[in-house]
Structures are given as C-alpha cells and as structure tokens.
Design an enzyme around this catalytic site. Structure first.
Site: not given
Ligand code: GDG
Length: 464
Positions: A156, A364
């Site tokens: 990821h 990322d």
């Molecule tokens: C890893 C990789 C890759 C955030 N704040 C809240 C909330 N979130 C949710 C977002 C999004 C998720 O968390 C974060 O996903 P990201 O992709 O932005 O980043 P990572 O957590 O670092 O994820 C990344 C991912 O895995 C998938 O493969 O894209 O690069 O680092 O869905 O919406 N959700 C809620 N409340 C919040 O305050 N409910």
C-alpha cells in the site's frame, strides 16, 4: 472458485462495529463473502500474555482469525520495525528511519509466529492475499512451512528508489521475501520501476517481459494495481450528507466565504506543516483572500506511541497557532485545525462544500483522499483538486492542479489559481478525473488483482 485467505496487520472483525471498517475493509470483506475464506491478522490488542491460538469469529462463509501481540512484539514489530524503520524509509525519510536489530528480530519473529498459526488453517486449494509492509516476510515463512499455494502481496505504500532501499541493512532479505510471492502488486509505475531497478542492478535478477521477473531462483509477476474507492457509494453519501446538521451549520457559518480542505491521518508523510506554510504564503502573496478563505485541516491522531508522531502533532499546533495569531480576525480564522476524526458520511459532505481539496503529501503510495474529494463533488459545480506530484494518485489524476509540496510558492500559486478557476474549466478537469476514478474503483482493483493471482499456474510460475 477457490477459497480466499486474506492476511493483513489489522482485521476488520464484524463484531468490532462499523466505525473501523473503511473502504478497503469493505472491499476485502466482499471478496471473502464471494469465495468464502479466512481473514487473518493481528487483533489490535497487545497484552501481557497472549494466547497461543487465534481467536476465531465465525461469520459464514468467512472465518476471522486474530492473534494478540505481546507488549514486546507490539513494540518491536509494530511500533518499531514496521513504523520506525520501513514506514519512514519507504516514504523517503531516511532522516527519521531507525535501524535497530532488536526491532528487526521482533518483526521477523511476529511474521514467523503468524505464519505458523495460519498454517493449520490453510487448505491446499486456497489462494492467499497478504497486505502491506508489516508482512513482507510472510510468504517466505509460509513457504518454509511447506505451503505451495498461490500467494499474492499488495504494497500500500511506495516502494522507494534503489539507493534509498539499499540503506536498509536487511534489504536483501526483504527483497528475497518479496520474491517468495507469486504476484506482487504496487500502487504506481514508479514503485514497480524502483523494485525492478533493485532486482536487476543489485540482485542480478532478470525482467522477463509481461511484468514477469526472475530473481533469487524464483519467477513471479510484479505489476501495478492502483487502488481506488467505492465511487458510487461516495457520490451518494456526499449528496445526502448535505442534509446533515453539522454540514448545515458549517455552510451557514461560512456565508460567502470559501473553504479549502485537507484530510489526513496525522503523519509526517502527508506534508501538513508544509501545507500550512504554503497556505500562509498564499495569504501573504494574495492578500485579497485574507478574511475570505480558510483552510480546514482534519487530522485524526495516528500511531500516537511513536515519538515522531508526537513531534509532528506539537509542530502543527504551534504552526496553526502562529498563523491564526498573525492573520486571524475576530470573525475569521485562516486555519481550522481539527485534531480528530469525523464519521465518513460527514467527511464526504465536507469534501463537497469545500471549493478546493488540498492533498499535498511529500510521498504517498496512492492517497485515497484525493479520489474521495473528486467523487464527492457536485457535478454541476465541482471544486478543484490541488494534488502533490509525489502521491501515487497523481499518475491517474493528472487533470488536478499538480504541485511540488516542498515548494511553498508553487503551492500558494496553485491555491490561488484553484480559487479563481472558471466553472467551465473546473467541470472539464473534474470530468477527466472522474473517468480515472471510475477506472480504478476499489472493486476493479480487487478483481484485477485476484484474477491475476488465480491465473498463476499450480505450483507457481517456475513450475509451469
Ligand atoms: C495507506 C497508504 C494508500 C481520514 N480521516 C478520517 C478518515 N480518513 C480516511 C480517508 C481515507 C483514509 O482514511 C486514508 O487513506 P489514504 O490513502 O489517504 O492514506 P493512508 O491512511 O496513509 O493509507 C496510502 C492507502 O493505504 C490505500 O492503499 O492510498 O498511500 O499510505 O479513506 O477518508 N475517515 C473517517 N474520519 C476521518 O476523520 N471516517
């Protein structure tokens, strides 16, 4: 269809309630529902004396099997090697990476222990899908225990450039472990290329074409599978969220002012301090926006036991305080910094009312927030995405305003351009991005990976 075994650090056990079940958890659960199978991993608990056997929760056709960690394993495997060595290294933060032999030994120990505990649950015809940097050695441990099944792995995070990966004292062992899988999936071409580079130049491996490679005496497929979101659900939720009271309050309070939004786990890879500084530069350089535009930054705490994460929290509090102190007015604050999480539905509504989505990680793997922001927009009046070129998502969402997050001037200009962008251009860019978001939806990502894994010949590629 063969049974599926999903292995990930955390397991979304249904009894834990819907709060934790994000999009990825839903997608994996759906895959398991379709074919039946097991979801195996850490329970999320660290205890003084963990039980030897996994806790089993039956929810036919899916069995959830979780293990607790001892305090020491939690410290060395999770807080230590996974989150203080691999995470910073894979995100190009060599300055923050700790290389500690004891943590590494803990990482291997937990992988071995988990593999031993999964072994008796595996049937000969099962397909196994392992997730993320916590579990890189998992397949080689299973192979050692005689498991000849198809095993796939999805990373990821980014895979770093060869020179960065080489800084890891155990690079060879980890690369060898990756080659024990039959299919290795990366988020973007960049990551795949970096891995191939290492295999060819450091290990004298061979790229065979058709995304196959040979190294460490094994033949495997290494490919790009950009992860996505549940597009339709997101669109529906965003449209409905506008009726929510929190959203109405926000819209009323904003009046004719504009909002920009950032949503990130509180993590140094996400570039939040750099974003705050760029926003300050934007206010200085384009002062007409003072009093008119605010940045709403939602940053729920993450990995709070790791010191670097506590530091970044303190840094952000001080930066937001400084910027609000210098520029704020009685009735306007430039930065609304919310150090907490919100329900998913509310979040989609926030995305929809904010004219600019500011997604500026320093690195990322993908960044799902970028895709969520796009999917949540009102098609008639979409907002503008300002996106870091160092997010995997930039490969697909090239119709966003792409920026270099290290260059505050560049980000400040893009924020200004986003605010001033005519509706027609906003729509054109948004439509182009929506096509890409649909192309790589979460369902498609999962189906693509699993169909490739299921096409691996029995006994692996070398045996074919
Ligand atoms: C890893 C990789 C890759 C955030 N704040 C809240 C909330 N979130 C949710 C977002 C999004 C998720 O968390 C974060 O996903 P990201 O992709 O932005 O980043 P990572 O957590 O670092 O994820 C990344 C991912 O895995 C998938 O493969 O894209 O690069 O680092 O869905 O919406 N959700 C809620 N409340 C919040 O305050 N409910």
């Amino acid at each position: 269809m063969s049974r599926l075994v999903v292995v990930s650090n955390r397991v979304a056990v249904p009894d834990d309630g819907p709060a934790r079940a994000g999009g990825l958890a839903v997608a994996l659960r759906e895959a398991l529902q379709e074919s039946g199978g097991i979801w195996f991993g850490w329970s999320g608990k660290s205890v003084a004396r963990p039980s030897e056997e996994p806790t089993i929760t039956e929810a036919p056709p899916v069995t959830y099997a979780t293990l607790d960690l001892s305090r020491r394993d939690h410290q060395e495997y999770y807080n230590g090697f996974a989150n203080r060595t691999l995470w910073p290294l894979f995100h190009y933060r060599l300055d923050l990476a700790e290389f500690n032999r004891q943590d590494y030994a803990g990482y291997l120990r937990v992988n071995t222990h988990f593999a031993e505990k999964l072994r008796p649950l595996i049937r000969e015809s099962d397909d196994i899908w392992v997730h993320d940097y916590h579990l890189i050695p998992f397949a080689s441990e299973l192979r050692r225990l005689g498991v000849g099944n198809r095993i796939g792995f999805f990373l990821h995070t980014p895979f770093p450039a060869m020179e960065v990966f080489l800084a890891l004292p155990s690079h060879e062992r980890l690369a060898r472990s990756l080659c024990a899988y039959d299919v290795v999936g990366f988020q973007s071409m960049n990551d795949l290329r970096a891995f191939q580079d290492y295999i060819v130049h450091e290990q004298r491996g061979e790229i065979l074409g058709d995304n196959m490679l040979r190294a460490f005496g094994r033949t495997l497929r290494a490919e790009v599978y950009p992860i996505g979101i549940e597009v339709e659900t997101m669109q529906r939720t965003a449209a409905h969220a506008m009726q929510e009271s929190q959203l109405r309050r926000l819209v009323k309070h904003m009046g004719d002012r504009q909002l920009m939004i950032g949503v990130d786990r509180l993590d140094y890879s996400k570039g939040i301090p750099e974003r705050f500084r760029a926003f300050e530069r934007f206010l200085q350089k384009y002062p007409a926006n003072q009093g008119r535009v605010s940045l709403m930054q939602i940053a729920p705490v993450s990995r709070g036991e790791v010191p670097e994460y506590r530091n970044i929290r303190a840094e952000l509090e001080s930066l937001a305080g400084h910027i609000n102190g210098v520029y704020g007015e009685l009735d306007w604050m430039p930065i609304r910094y919310l150090n907490k999480g919100f329900p998913r539905d509310t979040l989609t509504g926030f995305y929809r009312v904010c004219r600019v989505g500011v997604v500026t990680p320093l690195r990322d793997g993908m960044n799902l927030v970028a895709k969520e922001y796009v999917a949540s927009q009102n098609p008639h009046e979409p907002g503008v995405l300002v996106l870091s070129r160092f997010a995997g998502a930039a490969r697909e969402l090239d119709a966003a305003l792409l920026v270099n997050p290290f260059d505050h001037e560049n980000v400040a200009d893009a924020l200004n351009r986003a605010l001033a962008m005519p509706l027609e251009e906003r729509r054109e860019r948004w439509e182009a991005m929506m096509l890409r978001v649909h192309d790589s939806s979460l369902d498609k990502w999962r189906e693509r990976f699993l169909s490739v894994l299921r096409a691996v010949p029995e006994g692996g590629y070398a045996a074919a």
